[in-house]
Write a protein that holds these residues in place. Structure first.
Motif, PDB file in Angstrom:
ATOM      1  N   VAL A 169       0.836  -1.199   0.000  1.00  0.00           N
ATOM      2  CA  VAL A 169       0.000   0.000   0.000  1.00  0.00           C
ATOM      3  C   VAL A 169       0.870   1.248   0.000  1.00  0.00           C
ATOM      4  O   VAL A 169       0.595   2.217  -0.721  1.00  0.00           O
ATOM      5  N   ALA A 170       1.930   1.256   0.807  1.00  0.00           N
ATOM      6  CA  ALA A 170       2.819   2.416   0.895  1.00  0.00           C
ATOM      7  C   ALA A 170       3.442   2.742  -0.460  1.00  0.00           C
ATOM      8  O   ALA A 170       3.563   3.908  -0.845  1.00  0.00           O
ATOM      9  N   GLU A 184      -8.669  -0.559  -6.262  1.00  0.00           N
ATOM     10  CA  GLU A 184      -8.881  -1.284  -7.520  1.00  0.00           C
ATOM     11  C   GLU A 184      -7.672  -2.132  -7.881  1.00  0.00           C
ATOM     12  O   GLU A 184      -7.815  -3.277  -8.302  1.00  0.00           O
ATOM     13  N   ARG A 185      -6.474  -1.596  -7.694  1.00  0.00           N
ATOM     14  CA  ARG A 185      -5.267  -2.345  -8.044  1.00  0.00           C
ATOM     15  C   ARG A 185      -5.091  -3.567  -7.156  1.00  0.00           C
ATOM     16  O   ARG A 185      -4.713  -4.655  -7.631  1.00  0.00           O
ATOM     17  N   LEU A 186      -5.355  -3.405  -5.855  1.00  0.00           N
ATOM     18  CA  LEU A 186      -5.105  -4.494  -4.909  1.00  0.00           C
ATOM     19  C   LEU A 186      -6.330  -5.373  -4.671  1.00  0.00           C
ATOM     20  O   LEU A 186      -6.269  -6.306  -3.875  1.00  0.00           O
ATOM     21  N   SER A 187      -7.432  -5.026  -5.330  1.00  0.00           N
ATOM     22  CA  SER A 187      -8.672  -5.807  -5.209  1.00  0.00           C
ATOM     23  C   SER A 187      -9.159  -5.892  -3.769  1.00  0.00           C
ATOM     24  O   SER A 187      -9.504  -6.964  -3.257  1.00  0.00           O
ATOM     25  N   VAL A 188      -9.172  -4.745  -3.105  1.00  0.00           N
ATOM     26  CA  VAL A 188      -9.704  -4.653  -1.744  1.00  0.00           C
ATOM     27  C   VAL A 188     -10.656  -3.461  -1.705  1.00  0.00           C
ATOM     28  O   VAL A 188     -10.763  -2.705  -2.667  1.00  0.00           O
ATOM     29  N   SER A 189     -11.360  -3.295  -0.590  1.00  0.00           N
ATOM     30  CA  SER A 189     -12.283  -2.176  -0.475  1.00  0.00           C
ATOM     31  C   SER A 189     -11.519  -0.886  -0.167  1.00  0.00           C
ATOM     32  O   SER A 189     -10.402  -0.910   0.353  1.00  0.00           O
ATOM     33  N   GLU A 190     -12.147   0.236  -0.500  1.00  0.00           N
ATOM     34  CA  GLU A 190     -11.524   1.525  -0.231  1.00  0.00           C
ATOM     35  C   GLU A 190     -11.366   1.758   1.264  1.00  0.00           C
ATOM     36  O   GLU A 190     -10.380   2.358   1.706  1.00  0.00           O
TER      37      GLU A 190
END
Length: 222
Positions: A169-170, A184-190
């Motif tokens: 993330v960093a 969107e890139r990591l396929s997780v929620s905002e």
């Protein structure tokens, strides 16, 4: 309603920004001035959410405005305005704790969105401008240090405190991605991204995403 203090020595610029924010809804200029000499008093009196400040102004410029505002308890976000995306003062403003910066030719809608973005804690870090700033100043840093001013080894060691996901993330923050783009890139929620970013900044003791991005660059990871 998002409250904005606007500092710029050009009346036409101030008028344009005021009208854009008013037309966009959700934000309004509650105070303005031609330089930053009274910024502490204006922030104290009006309690704005955002300070929009020009870089080059008489008496007190945007860099000093940034330092003064970010030193206050519970400070508002500071966004600097510049004519050129390689203005050397912009880098200094980011170092001083600004949440980001905007070019004065920004589209009206983008200006409104930018103000809304910094209020949520995101930084205005265009990937294009971030890379150009880092590249422009890397050559000027002392040997063994990164563009953010930290020793490369020390910056990399600080990141050891992060989990693999937090490190991921960093790095995306350093690339200039918004929370939505990271999600969107990591396929997780905002909301998950927001939690990770908060944990990362707490672990690394950085006050905002701009400082985080510079640390990541210092560590050679972006």
């Amino acid at each position: 309603m998002i409250k904005v203090v606007l500092l710029d020595d050009e009346e036409l610029v101030r008028s344009g920004i005021r009208l854009i924010l008013q037309a966009g809804g959700g934000a309004e200029v509650v105070a303005e001035d031609t330089d930053g000499a009274q910024v502490v008093e204006l922030v104290t009196k009006y309690q704005p959410d955002v300070v929009l400040t020009d870089i080059q102004m008489p008496n007190v410029n945007g860099i000093e405005v940034t330092r003064l505002v970010t030193a206050l308890p519970d400070p508002p976000a500071v966004v600097v305005l510049t004519t050129f995306d390689l203005d050397e003062y912009v880098y200094e403003a980011l170092q001083a704790g600004a949440s980001g910066f905007l070019l004065k030719d920004i589209a009206p809608r983008a200006l409104v969105e930018a103000v809304q973005t910094v209020v949520t804690g995101d930084a205005m870090l265009s990937p294009r401008i971030t890379r150009r700033l880092i590249n422009a100043y890397t050559a000027r840093t002392a040997p063994g240090t990164g563009p953010g001013g930290a020793a490369v080894g020390e910056a990399a060691e600080a990141l050891d405190a992060l989990t693999p996901r937090e490190r991921e993330v960093a790095i995306t923050v350093a690339e200039g991605l918004s929370n939505a783009e990271i999600a969107e890139r990591l396929s997780v929620s905002e909301s998950t991204v927001k939690v990770h970013v908060g944990h990362v900044m707490a672990k690394l003791a950085v006050p905002n995403r701009t400082k985080l991005a510079l640390l990541i660059h210092d560590a050679g990871l972006a």
